[in-house]
Design an enzyme around this catalytic site. Structure first.
Site, PDB file in Angstrom:
ATOM      1  N   HIS A  10       0.826  -1.200   0.000  1.00  0.00           N
ATOM      2  CA  HIS A  10       0.000   0.000   0.000  1.00  0.00           C
ATOM      3  C   HIS A  10       0.867   1.259   0.000  1.00  0.00           C
ATOM      4  O   HIS A  10       2.061   1.220   0.308  1.00  0.00           O
ATOM      5  CB  HIS A  10      -0.912   0.027   1.222  1.00  0.00           C
ATOM      6  CG  HIS A  10      -0.140  -0.006   2.519  1.00  0.00           C
ATOM      7  ND1 HIS A  10       0.526   1.086   3.018  1.00  0.00           N
ATOM      8  CD2 HIS A  10       0.069  -1.014   3.393  1.00  0.00           C
ATOM      9  CE1 HIS A  10       1.117   0.773   4.149  1.00  0.00           C
ATOM     10  NE2 HIS A  10       0.866  -0.500   4.398  1.00  0.00           N
TER      11      HIS A  10
ATOM     12  N   ASP B 268       3.805  -4.821   3.590  1.00  0.00           N
ATOM     13  CA  ASP B 268       5.256  -4.953   3.485  1.00  0.00           C
ATOM     14  C   ASP B 268       5.736  -6.322   3.956  1.00  0.00           C
ATOM     15  O   ASP B 268       6.606  -6.940   3.325  1.00  0.00           O
ATOM     16  CB  ASP B 268       5.961  -3.848   4.271  1.00  0.00           C
ATOM     17  CG  ASP B 268       5.412  -3.674   5.685  1.00  0.00           C
ATOM     18  OD1 ASP B 268       4.392  -4.295   6.022  1.00  0.00           O
ATOM     19  OD2 ASP B 268       6.013  -2.889   6.461  1.00  0.00           O
TER      20      ASP B 268
END
Length: 492
Positions: A85, A345
Site C-alpha cells: 500500500h 510490506d
C-alpha cells in the site's frame, strides 16, 4: 567592441548553439566537446528515505546500473506484480507511542520557550487528527499515498499497457487485494491510473481475506505456530545513539527527561509526518549517525521477523513464488498477461527471502551496525514498495538463444537472479529460473503446521471473481472504523 573580443564572442556563441542543437547521445556528430552523453555524478548521498525503514515515502531501490526498459530484442509478454500500500498515517500502536513521548515533552516546563534543536516546537503542531485518519492512506502532500497508487498505476500503464486491449468487448482483467482497507484503496487507485478513470469497465477486484483459514490460498500467508525467532521480540530502542540524542536534547531544554524509547518514538513519528505533510522539522533534530541507527532497527525487524532471518519465512514466501512459476510457464496465452496484486510490506519480504533477493550471506549482527547494509529495508519495502516479475520473449543474441526469459524488478531496479544471468540484460532463461527456484523452495504446508483441512495452494489466480462489486467504494463501501475485509467486502 574590439575585433578580437567580437571574434571570441562569435566563436563562443557558435559553440553554445552547436551544443544546444546537437542531440546529446552517443554516435551524434559534431558534439560540443565538453557535453557528456552519460551522467557521471551518481551522488545520491545522504537521504533520510534510506534510513527510516518501511515507514517513509517511496523511493526507488539503488540499482546495479541495468536499464529498466526491456533488453534490446526483448518484449515483456507477462507481468506479475506484488505491491505494498501507499504512504499512510500511523497505526494505533505507534500513534499511541508518539502521543506518549509528546506528552512527556509538553509536560516539562518549556512549553512556551523551546530552545536548541527543539526551537521549532514553539510553532509545530501534531499532524495526526485523533482517530479519524489512523492507519489510512494519506491523501495530499507530495508523498500522498493515494497519489502514489495512482501515479504508479499510470506509469505502469505506459510501461505495460500493451498487455491488454482497451477495444476488446466483454474484457475482464482481475486484480487482487489482500483484505485490508488501505490495501484495497491502493489497488483501486492503481487500477484507475493503469486502466483509466473508467477502470471498473474492465477490472474485477478480488479481495483475499487476511485470515489463517485461507491456508496457502492467500496473499498474506502465515504459519499456525509462532513465526518469530527469539531475537525478533527485542530489537528496537537498543541503539546507543538514541541515548546520545536524548542527552543532547535534555541538555538543551530544562527539565526535559527523554530516554532512548522516546527518541525511537520521535524518529518514527518524523517518518510518518513525511507521509502526511511531506516535510518534518523532526528530521533535522537527529544526526546522520542517529538516523542510520534508527534505520538499522527497522532492518533488524524486517530481517528477523518477516524476512530471511526467520526460519519459516522462506516457506511463507514460497506460496507466492511457487504459484508465480506456474503462471510464467503457462504464459500469457493460457494464463493471461497481467497479475496485479496488493498486500502489506511483511508479505513481500517473505517472497524476497524465498527468491533469495537482498538476502545477506550472514545474519545481521546485533552488536554493531554494518554500513553499508545489504538488507536496507528502505531499499526493500518503503511505502508503495513492489516486486515485479517480468516474462520476456527475446530474439537470439551473441550470448543467448531466442526464447523466454525472466527478470526481477524490485522498486524499479532490475535485480539479477543469483546464479542465473544467462539471458539478455542479465535475465534468466525461464527453464533455468523454474528449476533453480523450485529446487530451493521449502514446503509451506508442512513447515507452517497446516493439515489437509486448509487450502493447500494458491488458487485465486485461476478461480477469481469476475464481478465489479468491489471495484469502487460507492459500490461496496468499507465499513466505517473497520480494517479487515472478507470476500464480500464486509468487516471480518
Amino acid at each position: 567592441m574590439a575585433p578580437l573580443a567580437s571574434a571570441v564572442v562569435a566563436v563562443l556563441g557558435a559553440a553554445s548553439l552547436t551544443a544546444a542543437q546537437t542531440p546529446n547521445r552517443p554516435g551524434s556528430q559534431n558534439r560540443y566537446p565538453f557535453a557528456k552523453p552519460y551522467d557521471q555524478s551518481f551522488l545520491e548521498g545522504y537521504n533520510v528515505l534510506k534510513h527510516a525503514g518501511g515507514n517513509v515515502p517511496y523511493s526507488n531501490r539503488e540499482s546495479y546500473g541495468i536499464g529498466r526498459d526491456p533488453p534490446q530484442g526483448c518484449a515483456v509478454d507477462q507481468v506479475i506484480m506484488l505491491k505494498r500500500h501507499g504512504e499512510r498515517w500511523p497505526d494505533p500502536g505507534p500513534a499511541a507511542n508518539f502521543k506518549a513521548s509528546l506528552n512527556k515533552i509538553y509536560s516539562s516546563t518549556n512549553a512556551t520557550a523551546w530552545t536548541g534543536a527543539l526551537e521549532f516546537l514553539n510553532r509545530w503542531t501534531y499532524f495526526v487528527p485523533d482517530g479519524r485518519y489512523i492507519a489510512l492512506e494519506s491523501y495530499n502532500g507530495p508523498y500522498a499515498g493515494l497519489l502514489d497508487g495512482y501515479r504508479h498505476g499510470a506509469e505502469y500503464g505506459v510501461r505495460y499497457g500493451h498487455l491488454w486491449d482497451p477495444t476488446a468487448v466483454n474484457l475482464t482483467i482481475p486484480m487482487f487485494s489482500s483484505g485490508y482497507e488501505r490495501i484495497l484503496t491502493t489497488a483501486r487507485k492503481f487500477g484507475e491510473g493503469f486502466f483509466g478513470w473508467n477502470y471498473t469497465d474492465v477490472v474485477a477486484m478480488n479481495i483475499i481475506p487476511e485470515q489463517v483459514y485461507m491456508g496457502a490460498n492467500s496473499l498474506t500467508p502465515t504459519c499456525l505456530h509462532d513465526n518469530q525467532t527469539a531475537v525478533c521480540s527485542n530489537l528496537t530502542n537498543q541503539q546507543p545513539q538514541f541515548k546520545v540524542a536524548a542527552a543532547r536534547l535534555n541538555a538543551q531544554n530544562k527539565n526535559l527527561q527523554l530516554n532512548s524509547t522516546d527518541i525511537y518514538n520521535l524518529m518514527q513519528m518524523a517518518s510518518y509526518e513525511l507521509n502526511v505533510r511531506g516535510y518534518s522539522d523532526w528530521v533535522d533534530v537527529f544526526s546522520l549517525d542517529e538516523w542510520v541507527a534508527f534505520g538499522y532497527t527497522q532492518d533488524l525487524s524486517y530481517y528477523y521477523c518477516s524476512g530471511p532471518g526467520d526460519k519459516n519465512m522462506k516457506a511463507v514466501g514460497a506460496v507466492y513464488a511457487n504459484a508465480s512459476l506456474t503462471l510464467l510457464n503457462q504464459g500469457p496465452d493460457k494464463a493471461g498477461a497481467l497479475y496485479l496484486n496488493f498486500c502489506h510490506d511483511t508479505n513481500i519480504t517473505p517472497v524476497l527471502a524465498a527468491l533469495g533477493i537482498s538476502s545477506p550471506a550472514e545474519d545481521l549482527p546485533l552488536d554493531r551496525i554494518p554500513f553499508p547494509n545489504e538488507y536496507n529495508s528502505g531499499n526493500i519495502v518503503p511505502m508503495g514498495g513492489h516486486l515485479t516479475i517480468e516474462r520476456l520473449t527475446c530474439n537470439a543474441t551473441a550470448i543467448s538463444e531466442a526464447g523466454t526469459y525472466v527478470r526481477l524488478v524490485l522498486n524499479e531496479a532490475v535485480v539479477p537472479y543469483t546464479g542465473c544471468q544467462d539471458g539478455p540484460g542479465f535475465s534468466c532463461a525461464l527453464a533455468n529460473y523454474t528449476s533453480l527456484v523450485s529446487a530451493s523452495l521449502p514446503d509451506f504446508i508442512s513447515t507452517c503446521g497446516f493439515n489437509s483441512s486448509y487450502p493447500q495452494y494458491l488458487d485465486f489466480w485461476w478461480n477469481y471473481n469476475t464481478t465489479r462489486d468491489y471495484d469502487v467504494e460507492t459500490q461496496n463501501p468499507i465499513p466505517a472504523g473497520e480494517g479487515l475485509l472478507t470476500y464480500q467486502g464486509t468487516a471480518a
